[in-house]
Design a protein around this motif. Structure first.
Motif, PDB file in Angstrom:
ATOM      1  N   LEU A 139       0.842  -1.202   0.000  1.00  0.00           N
ATOM      2  CA  LEU A 139       0.000   0.000   0.000  1.00  0.00           C
ATOM      3  C   LEU A 139       0.873   1.247   0.000  1.00  0.00           C
ATOM      4  O   LEU A 139       0.613   2.211  -0.717  1.00  0.00           O
ATOM      5  CB  LEU A 139      -0.923  -0.021   1.222  1.00  0.00           C
ATOM      6  CG  LEU A 139      -1.831  -1.247   1.289  1.00  0.00           C
ATOM      7  CD1 LEU A 139      -2.659  -1.241   2.563  1.00  0.00           C
ATOM      8  CD2 LEU A 139      -2.736  -1.302   0.067  1.00  0.00           C
ATOM      9  N   TRP A 140       1.930   1.206   0.794  1.00  0.00           N
ATOM     10  CA  TRP A 140       2.868   2.323   0.876  1.00  0.00           C
ATOM     11  C   TRP A 140       3.463   2.627  -0.499  1.00  0.00           C
ATOM     12  O   TRP A 140       3.502   3.782  -0.951  1.00  0.00           O
ATOM     13  CB  TRP A 140       3.962   1.974   1.879  1.00  0.00           C
ATOM     14  CG  TRP A 140       5.083   2.951   1.966  1.00  0.00           C
ATOM     15  CD1 TRP A 140       6.292   2.868   1.333  1.00  0.00           C
ATOM     16  CD2 TRP A 140       5.114   4.151   2.739  1.00  0.00           C
ATOM     17  NE1 TRP A 140       7.063   3.943   1.666  1.00  0.00           N
ATOM     18  CE2 TRP A 140       6.361   4.750   2.537  1.00  0.00           C
ATOM     19  CE3 TRP A 140       4.189   4.769   3.582  1.00  0.00           C
ATOM     20  CZ2 TRP A 140       6.728   5.940   3.141  1.00  0.00           C
ATOM     21  CZ3 TRP A 140       4.559   5.966   4.180  1.00  0.00           C
ATOM     22  CH2 TRP A 140       5.821   6.539   3.960  1.00  0.00           C
TER      23      TRP A 140
ATOM     24  N   MET B 111       2.304   1.742  -3.436  1.00  0.00           N
ATOM     25  CA  MET B 111       1.281   2.198  -4.380  1.00  0.00           C
ATOM     26  C   MET B 111       1.000   3.682  -4.190  1.00  0.00           C
ATOM     27  O   MET B 111       0.910   4.434  -5.157  1.00  0.00           O
ATOM     28  CB  MET B 111      -0.012   1.414  -4.159  1.00  0.00           C
ATOM     29  CG  MET B 111       0.019   0.078  -4.844  1.00  0.00           C
ATOM     30  SD  MET B 111      -1.539  -0.754  -4.578  1.00  0.00           S
ATOM     31  CE  MET B 111      -1.126  -2.344  -5.241  1.00  0.00           C
ATOM     32  N   TRP B 112       0.842   4.072  -2.944  1.00  0.00           N
ATOM     33  CA  TRP B 112       0.599   5.477  -2.636  1.00  0.00           C
ATOM     34  C   TRP B 112       1.785   6.314  -3.122  1.00  0.00           C
ATOM     35  O   TRP B 112       1.607   7.351  -3.783  1.00  0.00           O
ATOM     36  CB  TRP B 112       0.397   5.622  -1.132  1.00  0.00           C
ATOM     37  CG  TRP B 112       0.050   7.001  -0.679  1.00  0.00           C
ATOM     38  CD1 TRP B 112       0.928   7.964  -0.276  1.00  0.00           C
ATOM     39  CD2 TRP B 112      -1.251   7.579  -0.586  1.00  0.00           C
ATOM     40  NE1 TRP B 112       0.247   9.097   0.063  1.00  0.00           N
ATOM     41  CE2 TRP B 112      -1.091   8.900  -0.112  1.00  0.00           C
ATOM     42  CE3 TRP B 112      -2.533   7.106  -0.853  1.00  0.00           C
ATOM     43  CZ2 TRP B 112      -2.160   9.760   0.099  1.00  0.00           C
ATOM     44  CZ3 TRP B 112      -3.605   7.964  -0.643  1.00  0.00           C
ATOM     45  CH2 TRP B 112      -3.416   9.265  -0.181  1.00  0.00           C
ATOM     46  N   GLY B 113       2.974   5.854  -2.794  1.00  0.00           N
ATOM     47  CA  GLY B 113       4.168   6.631  -3.112  1.00  0.00           C
ATOM     48  C   GLY B 113       4.454   6.713  -4.594  1.00  0.00           C
ATOM     49  O   GLY B 113       5.161   7.612  -5.044  1.00  0.00           O
ATOM     50  N   SER B 114       3.901   5.802  -5.388  1.00  0.00           N
ATOM     51  CA  SER B 114       4.214   5.814  -6.816  1.00  0.00           C
ATOM     52  C   SER B 114       3.624   7.035  -7.502  1.00  0.00           C
ATOM     53  O   SER B 114       3.994   7.347  -8.629  1.00  0.00           O
ATOM     54  CB  SER B 114       3.706   4.535  -7.479  1.00  0.00           C
ATOM     55  OG  SER B 114       2.308   4.509  -7.473  1.00  0.00           O
TER      56      SER B 114
ATOM     57  N   LYS C  72       3.998  10.037  -6.301  1.00  0.00           N
ATOM     58  CA  LYS C  72       4.755  11.198  -5.821  1.00  0.00           C
ATOM     59  C   LYS C  72       6.028  11.343  -6.663  1.00  0.00           C
ATOM     60  O   LYS C  72       6.329  10.510  -7.507  1.00  0.00           O
ATOM     61  CB  LYS C  72       5.154  10.978  -4.349  1.00  0.00           C
ATOM     62  CG  LYS C  72       3.987  10.686  -3.436  1.00  0.00           C
ATOM     63  CD  LYS C  72       3.261  11.953  -3.040  1.00  0.00           C
ATOM     64  CE  LYS C  72       2.139  11.668  -2.076  1.00  0.00           C
ATOM     65  NZ  LYS C  72       0.809  11.764  -2.686  1.00  0.00           N
TER      66      LYS C  72
ATOM     67  N   PHE D  91      -0.722  14.594  -6.141  1.00  0.00           N
ATOM     68  CA  PHE D  91      -0.554  13.339  -6.875  1.00  0.00           C
ATOM     69  C   PHE D  91      -0.089  13.642  -8.297  1.00  0.00           C
ATOM     70  O   PHE D  91      -0.521  14.623  -8.899  1.00  0.00           O
ATOM     71  CB  PHE D  91      -1.871  12.569  -6.949  1.00  0.00           C
ATOM     72  CG  PHE D  91      -2.343  12.119  -5.610  1.00  0.00           C
ATOM     73  CD1 PHE D  91      -1.820  10.980  -5.033  1.00  0.00           C
ATOM     74  CD2 PHE D  91      -3.293  12.841  -4.914  1.00  0.00           C
ATOM     75  CE1 PHE D  91      -2.239  10.571  -3.790  1.00  0.00           C
ATOM     76  CE2 PHE D  91      -3.717  12.443  -3.665  1.00  0.00           C
ATOM     77  CZ  PHE D  91      -3.185  11.309  -3.103  1.00  0.00           C
TER      78      PHE D  91
ATOM     79  N   ILE E  77       3.611  10.846   2.350  1.00  0.00           N
ATOM     80  CA  ILE E  77       2.147  10.759   2.404  1.00  0.00           C
ATOM     81  C   ILE E  77       1.499  12.025   1.875  1.00  0.00           C
ATOM     82  O   ILE E  77       0.584  11.985   1.070  1.00  0.00           O
ATOM     83  CB  ILE E  77       1.692  10.472   3.860  1.00  0.00           C
ATOM     84  CG1 ILE E  77       2.232   9.115   4.292  1.00  0.00           C
ATOM     85  CG2 ILE E  77       0.177  10.517   3.960  1.00  0.00           C
ATOM     86  CD1 ILE E  77       1.891   8.739   5.694  1.00  0.00           C
ATOM     87  N   THR E  78       2.025  13.177   2.325  1.00  0.00           N
ATOM     88  CA  THR E  78       1.377  14.428   1.931  1.00  0.00           C
ATOM     89  C   THR E  78       1.902  14.974   0.614  1.00  0.00           C
ATOM     90  O   THR E  78       1.160  15.613  -0.137  1.00  0.00           O
ATOM     91  CB  THR E  78       1.574  15.485   3.026  1.00  0.00           C
ATOM     92  OG1 THR E  78       2.986  15.586   3.269  1.00  0.00           O
ATOM     93  CG2 THR E  78       0.887  15.082   4.313  1.00  0.00           C
TER      94      THR E  78
END
Lengths: 293, 342
Positions: free
Chosen positions: A32-33, A35-38, A40, A68, A55-56
């Motif tokens: 999940l980390w 995926m989220w970071g991809s 950024k 994003f 995250i932000t």
């Protein structure tokens, strides 16, 4: 199990709940980390200042006006032509699954129905073959393939993956066919079918659950393979996993690492979907060998 | 089933295995007896106004021709097996002759590439496998006791680390343990040491790889044990409870013995898979401190100018030998069982 004697003390409930939560975090959080970071930029995903940046995404916001960005995906899929690797992977996995299931059902059926001693030796040979590290086999292929001029093409890789997959497919389908009663095809043969007709008319209609399960694992083997595809394919024919590996060579440049991150996430997502739909079959397939062995 | 029908059904699958698994093993054996051609050098003299220079260069044309005639290289016998990058008999003899104590012998042997890789491969195999079985068992027992509606999602997320390609899975972790990634930064904060890096020291790299291995394979053990737990006979559990067995005693004396055959199965699968550990080393870029037998072969085949077929083949054959030694107890047991049945 709702009887009174089995009621758990609250401390045990708390402990086991905590453990399950911990395990869930360990198992799922990295994906999940990533995926989220991809979405950024590198300065956020690998933030020197503060891990909260991943995250932000303040740097991403400064550069693209929103927290994003699809820049990593655009770079990987368009600029580095990752779509070509995706197409190759689709072609390879589809062919491997279809061919190895065709060969495997025929062979597995024969192994399950023949009572002679050589079936034991064939299955044992398959077990030893299953244990061979793939890279040892690859070192056997390279020179002959160069000589025959068949190195680098997709069909060669497909055949090789099918062969590497056969021992496992045979074992799995063999134990699956053992669980189909012999009477079924024998009755068909009493009615005047040949062995092959009995297989086609009596066995094929009932074999699909086992075939689907085995097919899932053939898919995973072909989809996840790195050793064979990275050594036997040219750059243009590369599948996803070797392609991701080739992104890593150029990690020094700013931004390039995010291409690899985006590509990695692109490779994980189909597996997510696969587990979502086939969880039951995967679980039953993993245990199929265990129940017998 | 008559032999003829049997063959009619199995020949395509058999042909594939013979051509692409059995023959390559023979090909590996053949290649391991050969070694790369020596380079053919030519001297060329270029004379200028300030005298003549002789230049030594590789004769590319003659080399290409030689390679064409003898693609496997020149015959070398078993010398490849005994040279310094494989079994290194001479070097070991010398180490034993000249070293003073056991520690020195060990350190010097560990510097030989083959033994370095063998040590890591064996350590990985025999450390990760038991940990996988243990962790998988604990997860299975705990998940079995949680409410039913939670089990599905838990199994869904548990399957991820196992089904994701080792290379991709290790990359995901590699980026997180980077000193700028969340785990790396977290560990630095935890130990109050801003220079701490999991990539720097060999010991930490080994531990990282072991942790990765357990993370990757524990779901497999978990799923197998979990399925086994569903079939534990309730009567036995209940009679144990009647006899006054506590929760722990029920696990210890009923469930563990019942699941023992599954543990053997998991151990077998894990031994086979862990022995060929390879992709994590690439994913974690760990080749400097940890190499496995498979990695050595890959590295030889990836050698910059031309692949070192002979060297890769020799390592391959030694690896195959290792696999067979590893599987021997299993094969013997299967053989006894088969004989008992027939």
């Amino acid at each position: 199990m709702s009887n009174l004697a089995d009621k758990k003390p609250p401390s045990l409930v708390a402990l086991s709940t905590g453990f399950v939560l911990l395990w869930l975090v360990i198992a799922a959080f990295p994906f999940l980390w990533t995926m989220w970071g991809s979405f950024k930029v590198e300065a956020d995903f690998f933030s020197r200042a503060d891990w909260m940046n991943a995250i932000t995404g303040p740097v991403t916001e400064r550069q693209y006006g929103s927290p994003f960005t699809g820049a990593g995906y655009e770079g990987a899929w368009v600029e580095q032509e990752f779509w070509r690797a995706v197409l190759n992977t689709a072609l390879v996995t589809f062919s491997v699954v279809v061919i190895s299931l065709t060969l495997g059902t025929l062979g597995g059926y024969a192994l399950a129905r023949s009572g002679f001693k050589y079936t034991f030796w064939l299955l044992m040979a398959a077990l030893v073959f299953r244990a061979m590290p793939h890279v040892t086999l690859v070192s056997g292929y390279l020179l002959p393939f160069f000589q025959l001029n068949i190195w680098g093409y997709l069909p060669t890789t497909i055949i090789v993956l099918v062969a590497i997959n056969q021992p496992f497919t045979l074992w799995m389908l063999h134990s699956f066919f053992l669980s189909i009663p012999k009477d079924l095809d024998e009755a068909a043969m009493v009615d005047g079918c040949t062995r092959f007709q009995a297989f086609r008319l009596a066995i094929i209609p009932v074999m699909w659950p086992g075939v689907v399960t085995t097919g899932l694992f053939s898919f995973l083997l072909a989809y996840n393979d790195f050793t064979v595809t990275s050594m036997l394919l040219t750059q243009e024919n590369a599948t996803m996993i070797p392609k991701i590996n080739s992104f890593l060579g150029s990690t020094q440049e700013e931004g390039k690492v995010m291409y690899a991150v985006a590509a990695v996430v692109s490779a994980i997502v189909p597996l997510f979907v696969l587990i979502l739909f086939f969880q039951r079959q995967i679980v039953s397939g993993l245990t199929a060998g265990a129940v017998k062995g | 089933m008559p032999h003829k029908t049997f063959m009619a059904f199995i020949w395509p699958s058999l042909l594939a295995m013979v051509l692409f698994i059995a023959l390559p093993i023979i090909s590996v054996g053949y290649q391991s007896l050969y070694i790369e051609h020596e380079q053919i050098l030519i001297e060329s003299e270029t004379c200028g106004p300030f005298g003549c220079d002789t230049e030594v260069s590789v004769d590319a044309q003659a080399m290409a021709q030689l390679r064409e005639e003898q693609p496997a290289g020149r015959f070398n016998g078993v010398a490849t097996y005994t040279n310094v990058s494989h079994l290194a008999f001479d070097e070991i003899g010398e180490i034993f002759a000249t070293s003073e104590n056991f520690g020195e012998i060990r350190n010097r042997i560990m510097n030989l590439p083959f033994y370095k890789a063998l040590t890591f491969t064996l350590a990985y195999t025999f450390i990760v496998t038991p940990l996988v079985i243990l962790l998988g068992f604990i997860i299975a027992v705990v998940v079995n006791s949680i409410p039913k509606f939670l089990k599905g999602p838990v199994i869904f997320f548990s399957l991820l680390p196992m089904l994701v390609t080792p290379l991709v899975g290790s990359l995901v972790l590699y980026w997180m343990i980077d000193s700028r990634g969340i785990i790396g930064a977290g560990l630095q904060a935890l130990f109050g040491d801003p220079s701490l890096s999991l990539k720097a020291s060999p010991v930490l790299t080994w531990i990282t790889l072991f942790v990765y291995g357990v993370w990757h394979s524990a779901p497999f053990a978990f799923v197998v044990f979990y399925a086994g737990l569903q079939t534990v006979p309730q009567d036995t559990i209940e009679s144990a409870m009647v006899d006054g067995a506590s929760r722990w005693e029920r696990v210890r004396f009923v469930i563990v013995p019942y699941l023992m055959p599954l543990a053997t199965f998991i151990a077998l699968m894990q031994l086979m898979d862990n022995f060929r550990v390879f992709e994590p080393i690439i994913g974690f870029s760990a080749a400097a401190s940890a190499t496995s037998l498979s990695y050595l072969i890959y590295n030889d085949l990836r050698a910059s100018e031309s692949p070192l077929f002979g060297s890769a083949a020799a390592t391959s054959l030694l690896t195959i030998l290792g696999v067979i030694i590893l599987l021997l107890p299993v094969l013997r047991r299967n053989w006894r069982e088969f004989n008992r049945k027939t």
